[in-house]
Design an enzyme around this catalytic site. Structure first.
Site, mmCIF file in Angstrom:
data_model
loop_
_atom_site.group_PDB
_atom_site.id
_atom_site.type_symbol
_atom_site.label_atom_id
_atom_site.label_comp_id
_atom_site.label_asym_id
_atom_site.label_seq_id
_atom_site.Cartn_x
_atom_site.Cartn_y
_atom_site.Cartn_z
ATOM 1 N N SER A 126 -12.416 5.985 2.206
ATOM 2 C CA SER A 126 -12.469 5.265 3.483
ATOM 3 C C SER A 126 -12.850 6.204 4.621
ATOM 4 O O SER A 126 -12.518 7.401 4.595
ATOM 5 C CB SER A 126 -11.084 4.666 3.750
ATOM 6 O OG SER A 126 -10.988 4.225 5.077
ATOM 7 N N THR A 128 -11.394 6.304 7.150
ATOM 8 C CA THR A 128 -10.122 6.694 7.767
ATOM 9 C C THR A 128 -9.866 8.197 7.592
ATOM 10 O O THR A 128 -9.153 8.803 8.391
ATOM 11 C CB THR A 128 -8.970 5.827 7.202
ATOM 12 O OG1 THR A 128 -7.810 6.040 7.976
ATOM 13 C CG2 THR A 128 -8.649 6.136 5.760
ATOM 14 N N TYR A 151 -1.196 5.385 3.900
ATOM 15 C CA TYR A 151 -2.375 4.811 3.241
ATOM 16 C C TYR A 151 -3.565 5.771 3.352
ATOM 17 O O TYR A 151 -4.216 6.096 2.364
ATOM 18 C CB TYR A 151 -2.749 3.448 3.845
ATOM 19 C CG TYR A 151 -4.127 2.994 3.435
ATOM 20 C CD1 TYR A 151 -4.361 2.532 2.151
ATOM 21 C CD2 TYR A 151 -5.216 3.084 4.316
ATOM 22 C CE1 TYR A 151 -5.643 2.154 1.747
ATOM 23 C CE2 TYR A 151 -6.492 2.707 3.929
ATOM 24 C CZ TYR A 151 -6.699 2.239 2.641
ATOM 25 O OH TYR A 151 -7.972 1.881 2.248
ATOM 26 N N LYS A 155 -5.931 8.290 0.412
ATOM 27 C CA LYS A 155 -7.380 8.440 0.202
ATOM 28 C C LYS A 155 -7.766 9.925 0.231
ATOM 29 O O LYS A 155 -8.595 10.383 -0.551
ATOM 30 C CB LYS A 155 -8.157 7.648 1.259
ATOM 31 C CG LYS A 155 -7.975 6.143 1.144
ATOM 32 C CD LYS A 155 -8.467 5.613 -0.193
ATOM 33 C CE LYS A 155 -8.100 4.175 -0.449
ATOM 34 N NZ LYS A 155 -8.374 3.733 -1.827
ATOM 35 N N PHE A 180 -17.022 2.280 5.565
ATOM 36 C CA PHE A 180 -16.667 2.012 6.957
ATOM 37 C C PHE A 180 -16.001 0.619 6.962
ATOM 38 O O PHE A 180 -15.157 0.376 6.122
ATOM 39 C CB PHE A 180 -17.882 2.262 7.867
ATOM 40 C CG PHE A 180 -18.013 3.763 8.123
ATOM 41 C CD1 PHE A 180 -18.354 4.633 7.083
ATOM 42 C CD2 PHE A 180 -17.680 4.326 9.349
ATOM 43 C CE1 PHE A 180 -18.367 6.020 7.266
ATOM 44 C CE2 PHE A 180 -17.709 5.710 9.551
ATOM 45 C CZ PHE A 180 -18.051 6.557 8.502
#
Ligand code: NAD
Ligand code: UD1
Length: 341
Positions: A126, A128, A151, A155, A180
């Site tokens: 991600s 993120t 979370y 990743k 994204f």
């Protein structure tokens, strides 16, 4: 015919990828525990592709059952690993659930496939991991920031586990795709996103407001240093995203990858503000959306959009759908599921 295992294949991104894999001639075996999906998704996949994938109901946290799966299906040609929990807020409240479901299960799968020769592996990562990047658009070599949530951390840890394991296990070839913001649904409206409870993400909240399930969309802040004061994201049509997996898989199968662990941004390269997304929705649905500006949401970054040069040049992939097309597909899907439920 190449046989590909898709974990989480009945979920939002997984189901769209299963469709693209089948249309590209792959045989698919789905693993899913139905924790965030339903068996009905199989019908949608069959309606689009006229082909039924094999479905194995399995919780990847069950190590023995996972070992039995890989013993039974010992002639597979690749794995795309979507299965994970993905609610940021829930991960703050229950971090161990997230480390177990997103990290332990990854380790279990890798333990099984490291015994086999050369199984391509694709990981759902991600954007993120970049946090609030300094450089915009964000290239893959932008620094990884301290994760804001458990979370997000799963990743980052997942990518580190994969990098270390590819260094140690001869033949293991991995591509990590950093998504994204996936939005929209299949143009046939046979499959799409099915958020449980109140949606946390922008687009399902918009469509649920328009259909009358929610009273009003809260726009989280209009005092950011952006063109209209609202946050900027890179919204990618889920079908474009699904196709990136097929291309990444083909790269690994044809052994054209240059490193055993490769990372690609998967986005459109274009940033859109929250207000632009609302305008797009209003344009394609031909109706006004009920929304108001509220305070900022904790943890939101100001802007994140992808530098997609690496995916464009090395994978030969690019997103083709516009924001309007993605919003229209999301709206058609919302109308269809409310009619049938
Ligand atoms: P989703 O929840 O719709 O799909 C995940 C699927 O995995 C579900 O069908 C769920 O039932 C299944 N699953 C979860 N835990 C499992 C387990 N222990 N065993 C077997 N099956 C299990 O989510 P999605 O939006 O399709 O996301 C897919 C992947 O992409 C996830 O890894 C997610 O973290 C990642 N990702 C998603 C987004 C996004 O915005 N949707 C963005 C970046 C990354
Ligand atoms: C969220 C997750 C991120 C995940 C990504 C996947 C958080 C803090 N981050 O990111 O980890 O990888 O989804 O797509 O949850 N917005 C509103 N009103 C709403 C909902 C959203 O104004 O009701 C705004 C947000 O402030 C943001 C934009 O819409 O600016 C997009 O939000 P969202 O869909 O939740 O995605 P991200 O914040 O990018």
């Amino acid at each position: 015919m190449k046989r590909i295992v898709v974990t989480g294949g009945l979920g939002y991104i997984g189901s769209h990828t299963v469709v693209e894999l089948q249309l590209a001639g792959f045989e698919v075996i789905i693993i899913d525990n139905l924790s965030n999906s339903s068996k009905d998704v199989l019908k949608g996949i069959v309606n689009i592709t006229q082909k039924e994938p094999t479905f194995v109901e399995l919780d990847l946290r069950d190590k023995q059952a996972t070992i039995s799966f890989f013993t039974k299906y010992d002639n597979i040609d690749g794995i795309i690993h979507f299965a994970a929990s993905k609610a940021v807020g829930e991960s703050v409240v229950n971090p161990l659930l997230y480390y177990e479901n997103n990290v332990t299960t990854l380790i279990t799968i890798l333990q099984q496939i490291q015994k086999k020769e050369n199984i391509p592996f694709i990981f759902s990562s991600s954007c993120t991991v970049y946090g609030q990047a300094e450089q915009m658009p964000i290239p893959e070599n932008a620094p990884i920031q301290q994760a804001y949530s458990p979370y997000g951390n799963t990743k980052q840890i997942g990518e580190e586990i994969l990098l270390d394991t590819t260094k140690a296990v001869n033949g293991l070839q991995v591509i990590s795709l950093r998504y994204f913001n996936p939005i929209g649904a299949h143009p046939t409206a046979e499959i799409g996103e099915l958020p449980i409870g109140v949606p946390q993400n922008l687009v399902p909240f918009i469509t649920q407001t328009a259909i009358g399930l929610r009273k009003e969309l809260a726009v989280f802040g209009n005092d950011y240093p952006t063109k209209d004061g609202t946050c900027i994201r890179d919204y990618i049509h889920v079908v474009d995203l699904a196709k990136a997996h097929v291309i990444a898989l083909k790269r690994l199968l044809s052994k054209t990858n240059t490193e055993s662990f490769e990372v690609f941004n998967i986005g459109t390269g274009k940033g859109s503000s929250v207000l632009e997304v609302i305008e797009s929705f209003e344009r394609v649905s031909k109706q006004k959306l009920n929304y108001s500006i509220t305070s900022r949401r904790e943890g939101d970054v100001v802007a994140a959009y992808a530098n997609t040069t690496k995916a464009n040049t090395i994978l030969g992939w690019r997103a083709i759908s516009s924001l309007d097309e993605a919003m229209l597909s999301a709206w058609n899907w919302e109308q269809k599921i409310r009619k049938t439920n």
